[in-house]
Design a protein around this motif. Structure first.
Motif, PDB file in Angstrom:
ATOM      1  N   ARG A 148       0.851  -1.188   0.000  1.00 43.92           N
ATOM      2  CA  ARG A 148       0.000   0.000   0.000  1.00 43.92           C
ATOM      3  C   ARG A 148       0.889   1.241   0.000  1.00 43.92           C
ATOM      4  N   GLU A 149       0.536   2.202  -0.846  1.00 48.62           N
ATOM      5  CA  GLU A 149       1.281   3.459  -0.906  1.00 48.62           C
ATOM      6  C   GLU A 149       0.294   4.623  -0.864  1.00 48.62           C
ATOM      7  N   PRO A 150       0.627   5.701  -0.123  1.00 50.23           N
ATOM      8  CA  PRO A 150      -0.271   6.868  -0.113  1.00 50.23           C
ATOM      9  C   PRO A 150      -0.071   7.724  -1.362  1.00 50.23           C
ATOM     10  N   TRP A 151      -1.168   8.151  -1.944  1.00 48.53           N
ATOM     11  CA  TRP A 151      -1.142   9.077  -3.080  1.00 48.53           C
ATOM     12  C   TRP A 151      -1.910  10.339  -2.706  1.00 48.53           C
ATOM     13  N   GLN A 152      -1.326  11.497  -3.040  1.00 52.91           N
ATOM     14  CA  GLN A 152      -1.995  12.776  -2.829  1.00 52.91           C
ATOM     15  C   GLN A 152      -2.430  13.331  -4.185  1.00 52.91           C
ATOM     16  N   TYR A 159      -7.047  -4.420 -16.864  1.00 55.46           N
ATOM     17  CA  TYR A 159      -8.467  -4.181 -16.629  1.00 55.46           C
ATOM     18  C   TYR A 159      -8.619  -3.253 -15.435  1.00 55.46           C
ATOM     19  N   ALA A 160      -9.530  -2.278 -15.545  1.00 60.79           N
ATOM     20  CA  ALA A 160      -9.830  -1.372 -14.438  1.00 60.79           C
ATOM     21  C   ALA A 160     -11.342  -1.181 -14.353  1.00 60.79           C
ATOM     22  N   GLU A 161     -11.896  -1.426 -13.179  1.00 63.82           N
ATOM     23  CA  GLU A 161     -13.318  -1.172 -12.925  1.00 63.82           C
ATOM     24  C   GLU A 161     -13.419   0.074 -12.057  1.00 63.82           C
ATOM     25  N   PHE A 162     -14.191   1.041 -12.515  1.00 65.65           N
ATOM     26  CA  PHE A 162     -14.329   2.309 -11.805  1.00 65.65           C
ATOM     27  C   PHE A 162     -15.512   2.199 -10.838  1.00 65.65           C
ATOM     28  N   LYS A 163     -15.190   2.048  -9.558  1.00 64.91           N
ATOM     29  CA  LYS A 163     -16.210   1.724  -8.556  1.00 64.91           C
ATOM     30  C   LYS A 163     -16.917   2.961  -8.020  1.00 64.91           C
ATOM     31  N   THR A 164     -16.159   3.952  -7.585  1.00 58.94           N
ATOM     32  CA  THR A 164     -16.718   5.182  -7.024  1.00 58.94           C
ATOM     33  C   THR A 164     -15.851   6.363  -7.445  1.00 58.94           C
ATOM     34  N   PRO A 165     -16.429   7.559  -7.593  1.00 55.65           N
ATOM     35  CA  PRO A 165     -15.639   8.723  -8.030  1.00 55.65           C
ATOM     36  C   PRO A 165     -14.648   9.170  -6.964  1.00 55.65           C
ATOM     37  N   VAL A 166     -13.545   9.761  -7.419  1.00 59.36           N
ATOM     38  CA  VAL A 166     -12.534  10.342  -6.534  1.00 59.36           C
ATOM     39  C   VAL A 166     -12.742  11.850  -6.523  1.00 59.36           C
ATOM     40  N   PHE A 167     -13.256  12.379  -5.410  1.00 63.90           N
ATOM     41  CA  PHE A 167     -13.456  13.821  -5.285  1.00 63.90           C
ATOM     42  C   PHE A 167     -12.141  14.478  -4.888  1.00 63.90           C
ATOM     43  N   LEU A 168     -11.889  15.636  -5.465  1.00 66.37           N
ATOM     44  CA  LEU A 168     -10.602  16.315  -5.267  1.00 66.37           C
ATOM     45  C   LEU A 168     -10.732  17.536  -4.358  1.00 66.37           C
ATOM     46  N   PRO A 169      -9.686  17.781  -3.540  1.00 68.77           N
ATOM     47  CA  PRO A 169      -8.452  16.994  -3.382  1.00 68.77           C
ATOM     48  C   PRO A 169      -8.720  15.690  -2.634  1.00 68.77           C
ATOM     49  N   ALA A 170      -7.744  14.763  -2.708  1.00 71.08           N
ATOM     50  CA  ALA A 170      -7.947  13.448  -2.088  1.00 71.08           C
ATOM     51  C   ALA A 170      -6.621  12.848  -1.659  1.00 71.08           C
ATOM     52  N   THR A 171      -6.694  12.064  -0.602  1.00 72.39           N
ATOM     53  CA  THR A 171      -5.595  11.187  -0.195  1.00 72.39           C
ATOM     54  C   THR A 171      -6.063   9.761  -0.431  1.00 72.39           C
ATOM     55  N   LEU A 172      -5.321   9.016  -1.235  1.00 72.19           N
ATOM     56  CA  LEU A 172      -5.713   7.665  -1.616  1.00 72.19           C
ATOM     57  C   LEU A 172      -4.669   6.650  -1.174  1.00 72.19           C
ATOM     58  N   GLN A 173      -5.099   5.393  -1.143  1.00 72.11           N
ATOM     59  CA  GLN A 173      -4.180   4.280  -1.005  1.00 72.11           C
ATOM     60  C   GLN A 173      -4.069   3.581  -2.354  1.00 72.11           C
ATOM     61  N   PHE A 174      -2.855   3.495  -2.873  1.00 74.80           N
ATOM     62  CA  PHE A 174      -2.591   2.681  -4.054  1.00 74.80           C
ATOM     63  C   PHE A 174      -2.150   1.310  -3.559  1.00 74.80           C
ATOM     64  N   CYS A 175      -2.906   0.278  -3.897  1.00 78.00           N
ATOM     65  CA  CYS A 175      -2.683  -1.069  -3.379  1.00 78.00           C
ATOM     66  C   CYS A 175      -2.331  -2.010  -4.532  1.00 78.00           C
ATOM     67  N   TYR A 176      -1.447  -2.968  -4.267  1.00 79.49           N
ATOM     68  CA  TYR A 176      -1.098  -3.921  -5.316  1.00 79.49           C
ATOM     69  C   TYR A 176      -0.412  -5.140  -4.718  1.00 79.49           C
ATOM     70  N   GLN A 177      -0.435  -6.222  -5.476  1.00 80.60           N
ATOM     71  CA  GLN A 177       0.290  -7.427  -5.091  1.00 80.60           C
ATOM     72  C   GLN A 177       0.364  -8.393  -6.272  1.00 80.60           C
ATOM     73  N   GLN A 178       1.355  -9.244  -6.248  1.00 79.28           N
ATOM     74  CA  GLN A 178       1.472 -10.303  -7.233  1.00 79.28           C
ATOM     75  C   GLN A 178       0.425 -11.375  -6.942  1.00 79.28           C
ATOM     76  N   SER A 179      -0.096 -11.977  -8.001  1.00 73.56           N
ATOM     77  CA  SER A 179      -1.006 -13.104  -7.854  1.00 73.56           C
ATOM     78  C   SER A 179      -0.557 -14.210  -8.805  1.00 73.56           C
ATOM     79  N   GLU A 180      -1.206 -15.348  -8.745  1.00 72.82           N
ATOM     80  CA  GLU A 180      -0.839 -16.439  -9.639  1.00 72.82           C
ATOM     81  C   GLU A 180      -1.070 -16.065 -11.097  1.00 72.82           C
ATOM     82  N   GLN A 181      -2.061 -15.191 -11.338  1.00 78.52           N
ATOM     83  CA  GLN A 181      -2.393 -14.817 -12.710  1.00 78.52           C
ATOM     84  C   GLN A 181      -1.619 -13.610 -13.219  1.00 78.52           C
TER      85      GLN A 181
END
Length: 293
Positions: A183-187, A247-269
């Motif tokens: 997880r990484e913080p994004w401003q 692939y990216a699914e847009f779930k909810t809008p990001v209202f600005l300004p915002a502090t976000l968590q960028f999350c990622y991990q390796q998977s089998e696929q």
């Protein structure tokens, strides 16, 4: 496909002028039901041998976080050109729904090989399928890029036009949020949305200022969904192969300004990723990278 269903443009149309026309276009598809779905045009729009605007490319690289001296186009860059053909299709009289107010639900990018910035791709745009859901009319654009006869890139954009369809809402419980290893913080600040608008040509008022966003039903201005996908690609592209799908699914809008968590991990696929709110309990984007065979 008949000749009358094929439209060949000499050059890409201007995005701002298309958006202006879209803002004043009104269409009434009538009452929808599973027995009476809308009919989308069986049309292909093409533009051949497109010169990449190096100024636009550099602006795009900078605002999305891509390396500015790469000889190749970012995986997501051609979407901003394909979007012009999508708008041109939406503005045709036989297109059954109005372009303004559409919701971009998801976007899939497929890169079959890296595309050099000096190459001149040809773009083809069409509607692949459409259906009714409990929320309204959903439809998919397929935009493909060719170098000569070789397909080198593809964009699959799923949109929703909200309206009553008589279809019951799916009451299936939402799955629990995925846990991520990293997880990484994004401003994010409002200026990033305006810079992306300049780089992409997408000057939709919901991305420019709080006042214009409020006039269109949003409490504040929001970042472009395609900026979100592009930013995730730029953050992970060093770990992704040359032939890949994002692939990216847009779930909810990001209202600005915002502090976000960028999350990622390796998977089998491949690699799974997401953008969430500051506390990590609300998803804005969920997506993945997968290698192409």
């Amino acid at each position: 496909m008949t000749a009358s269903n094929q439209i060949k443009m000499n050059a890409l149309p201007s995005t701002p002028s298309l958006l202006l026309r879209a803002a004043i276009t009104r269409k009434s598809p009538g009452k929808m039901s599973p027995a009476k779905p809308p009919v989308f045009p069986d049309t292909v729009i093409t533009v051949d041998n497109i010169n990449i605007d190096t100024t636009q490319l550099q602006r795009y690289r900078q605002v999305c976080g891509f390396a500015t001296h790469s000889p190749y186009l970012p995986m997501s860059f051609l979407h901003v050109l394909a979007f012009r053909l999508q708008l041109a299709m939406m503005l045709r009289k036989e297109f059954p729904v109005a372009p303004m107010g559409m919701v971009h639900l998801s976007n899939t990018l497929r890169q079959y090989r890296p595309i050099e910035a000096t190459e001149k791709p040809s773009l083809r745009c069409r509607i692949s399928d459409s259906w009714l859901s409990s929320k309204g009319v959903e439809f998919t654009f397929i935009c493909s890029a060719y170098i000569g006869q070789d397909k080198v890139w593809e964009d699959e954009s799923l949109y929703l036009t909200r309206m009553k369809t008589g279809i019951a809402k799916d009451k299936t419980e939402r799955p629990a949020l995925q846990e991520f290893e990293h997880r990484e913080p994004w401003q994010l600040c409002p200026e990033q949305a305006r810079q992306y608008a300049k780089a992409s040509g997408d000057y939709n008022p919901i991305h420019l200022h709080n006042l214009s966003a409020k006039l269109l039903g949003f409490k504040k201005m929001i970042i472009h969904g395609m900026w979100s996908q592009a930013a995730c690609i730029s953050a992970l592209e060093a770990s992704v192969g040359e032939r890949s799908e994002c692939y990216a699914e847009f779930k909810t809008p990001v209202f600005l300004p915002a502090t976000l968590q960028f999350c990622y991990q390796q998977s089998e696929q491949g690699i799974d990723f997401g953008l969430r709110n500051e506390s990590g309990d609300k998803p804005h984007v969920e997506g993945y990278f997968r290698p192409l065979a």
